[in-house]
Write an enzyme that holds these catalytic residues in place. Sequence first.
Site, PDB file in Angstrom:
ATOM      1  N   HIS A  16       0.845  -1.201   0.000  1.00 43.75           N
ATOM      2  CA  HIS A  16       0.000   0.000   0.000  1.00 43.75           C
ATOM      3  C   HIS A  16       0.879   1.250   0.000  1.00 43.75           C
ATOM      4  O   HIS A  16       2.096   1.168   0.170  1.00 43.75           O
ATOM      5  CB  HIS A  16      -0.993  -0.005   1.160  1.00 43.75           C
ATOM      6  CG  HIS A  16      -0.398  -0.030   2.532  1.00 43.75           C
ATOM      7  ND1 HIS A  16       0.334  -1.102   3.017  1.00 43.75           N
ATOM      8  CD2 HIS A  16      -0.451   0.873   3.555  1.00 43.75           C
ATOM      9  CE1 HIS A  16       0.697  -0.854   4.273  1.00 43.75           C
ATOM     10  NE2 HIS A  16       0.249   0.331   4.610  1.00 43.75           N
ATOM     11  N   HIS A  29       1.296   3.906   1.946  1.00 41.88           N
ATOM     12  CA  HIS A  29       1.817   4.617   3.119  1.00 41.88           C
ATOM     13  C   HIS A  29       3.343   4.705   3.062  1.00 41.88           C
ATOM     14  O   HIS A  29       4.020   3.756   2.660  1.00 41.88           O
ATOM     15  CB  HIS A  29       1.359   3.937   4.417  1.00 41.88           C
ATOM     16  CG  HIS A  29      -0.090   4.168   4.711  1.00 41.88           C
ATOM     17  ND1 HIS A  29      -0.788   3.434   5.639  1.00 41.88           N
ATOM     18  CD2 HIS A  29      -0.981   5.071   4.206  1.00 41.88           C
ATOM     19  CE1 HIS A  29      -2.049   3.867   5.694  1.00 41.88           C
ATOM     20  NE2 HIS A  29      -2.183   4.852   4.829  1.00 41.88           N
ATOM     21  N   ASP A  74      -0.448  -4.396   5.961  1.00 43.01           N
ATOM     22  CA  ASP A  74      -1.154  -3.926   7.157  1.00 43.01           C
ATOM     23  C   ASP A  74      -2.605  -4.403   7.167  1.00 43.01           C
ATOM     24  O   ASP A  74      -3.488  -3.741   7.723  1.00 43.01           O
ATOM     25  CB  ASP A  74      -1.099  -2.397   7.240  1.00 43.01           C
ATOM     26  CG  ASP A  74       0.284  -1.902   7.659  1.00 43.01           C
ATOM     27  OD1 ASP A  74       1.198  -2.738   7.798  1.00 43.01           O
ATOM     28  OD2 ASP A  74       0.458  -0.678   7.823  1.00 43.01           O
ATOM     29  N   HIS A 126       4.318  -5.078  10.193  1.00 44.11           N
ATOM     30  CA  HIS A 126       4.822  -4.448  11.422  1.00 44.11           C
ATOM     31  C   HIS A 126       5.058  -5.482  12.515  1.00 44.11           C
ATOM     32  O   HIS A 126       4.390  -6.522  12.558  1.00 44.11           O
ATOM     33  CB  HIS A 126       3.819  -3.418  11.960  1.00 44.11           C
ATOM     34  CG  HIS A 126       3.690  -2.194  11.111  1.00 44.11           C
ATOM     35  ND1 HIS A 126       4.463  -1.072  11.294  1.00 44.11           N
ATOM     36  CD2 HIS A 126       2.878  -1.915  10.056  1.00 44.11           C
ATOM     37  CE1 HIS A 126       4.128  -0.147  10.403  1.00 44.11           C
ATOM     38  NE2 HIS A 126       3.166  -0.645   9.628  1.00 44.11           N
ATOM     39  N   HIS A 141      -7.616  -1.039   5.183  1.00 47.43           N
ATOM     40  CA  HIS A 141      -6.578  -0.201   5.795  1.00 47.43           C
ATOM     41  C   HIS A 141      -6.303   0.985   4.874  1.00 47.43           C
ATOM     42  O   HIS A 141      -6.243   2.130   5.305  1.00 47.43           O
ATOM     43  CB  HIS A 141      -5.321  -1.035   6.033  1.00 47.43           C
ATOM     44  CG  HIS A 141      -4.193  -0.276   6.669  1.00 47.43           C
ATOM     45  ND1 HIS A 141      -4.225   0.108   7.997  1.00 47.43           N
ATOM     46  CD2 HIS A 141      -3.017   0.171   6.174  1.00 47.43           C
ATOM     47  CE1 HIS A 141      -3.114   0.761   8.280  1.00 47.43           C
ATOM     48  NE2 HIS A 141      -2.364   0.809   7.185  1.00 47.43           N
ATOM     49  N   ASP A 188       5.765   4.481   5.064  1.00 50.01           N
ATOM     50  CA  ASP A 188       6.624   3.511   5.750  1.00 50.01           C
ATOM     51  C   ASP A 188       6.649   2.151   5.045  1.00 50.01           C
ATOM     52  O   ASP A 188       7.327   1.229   5.494  1.00 50.01           O
ATOM     53  CB  ASP A 188       6.230   3.351   7.227  1.00 50.01           C
ATOM     54  CG  ASP A 188       4.780   2.937   7.427  1.00 50.01           C
ATOM     55  OD1 ASP A 188       3.932   3.293   6.592  1.00 50.01           O
ATOM     56  OD2 ASP A 188       4.485   2.258   8.433  1.00 50.01           O
ATOM     57  N   HIS A 189       5.933   2.041   3.933  1.00 51.12           N
ATOM     58  CA  HIS A 189       5.964   0.831   3.120  1.00 51.12           C
ATOM     59  C   HIS A 189       6.461   1.111   1.698  1.00 51.12           C
ATOM     60  O   HIS A 189       6.952   0.197   1.042  1.00 51.12           O
ATOM     61  CB  HIS A 189       4.566   0.204   3.038  1.00 51.12           C
ATOM     62  CG  HIS A 189       4.069  -0.281   4.364  1.00 51.12           C
ATOM     63  ND1 HIS A 189       4.119  -1.606   4.746  1.00 51.12           N
ATOM     64  CD2 HIS A 189       3.544   0.401   5.421  1.00 51.12           C
ATOM     65  CE1 HIS A 189       3.627  -1.725   5.983  1.00 51.12           C
ATOM     66  NE2 HIS A 189       3.275  -0.528   6.395  1.00 51.12           N
TER      67      HIS A 189
END
Length: 282
Positions: A54, A56, A134, A173, A110, A58-59
């Site tokens: 996805h 975001h 996530d 995570h 998400h 942090d990915h």
Amino acid sequence: MKVKVISVLEDNYMYLVIEESTRDAIAVDAAVPKRLLEIVRKEEVVLRAILTTHHHWDHARGNEELARLCPGLRVYGADERIGALTHKVTHEQELKFGAIRVRCLFTPCHTSGHMCYFMWEDGSPDAPALFSGDTLFVGGCGKFFEGTAEQMYINLTQILGALPKETKVFCGHECTVRNLKFALKVEPENEIVKKKLAWAKQRDDEDLPTVPSTLQEEFLYNPFLRVTEEPLQKFTGKMDPVEVLRTLRTERDNFKKPKERPNPQAMLAFDWGLFSPFLEKK
């Protein structure tokens, strides 16, 4: 097929999947380019593609730099918001990287464009792998930022939950201890939750990852996969599985881990100034 688990940022995982016969590799959620390329060099493999679950940061934040550093790199995902995207994939689309086969599984909730990746090798005795981003965590599920409980219920029961039970789950995570503390609040008599939590705490203390789990295990201790079980219905006060899931997610969002009570002797030592010599700047 070999999976390298790479801890990055505060609690994220990115993964390097290596096709051992060709020494080609695929990255999943390549958030930190420098760290990824260090491991690519160490493993003596060639990075061919990135699969992004996805958009975001942090990915996906490493995509642009990796695309610049690795000409011809393919970047797969289901959301136009993913940086450096070259191949937009759809639900149940299959990809092939040497002997590694990938089935794309669309799991919106998400984020509205979240994609999980199910990987296997034909004829291999090894269990298949699910890179769940996530959507599904060890002992938990992702927050419903851009979707609904109805969507997450379908994701967890009809899409991911229907995969072979031996499937290894590699999530986005490291939040297993907190997830299982919540699971224990939901099911205080569940002995499997207690054992898994004790194991996860030990892994955490040793700074070791708790991934992968297996789908079979998740059905025994992950409350979000147990929404038809009586203890879950009792905890939420709901009978309908979607309502159980909705209530669980709200409870999880508001869940605060119990504060550790300070050690009385340590507090006395601070009061008496016994730590002062160690705290003074030199």
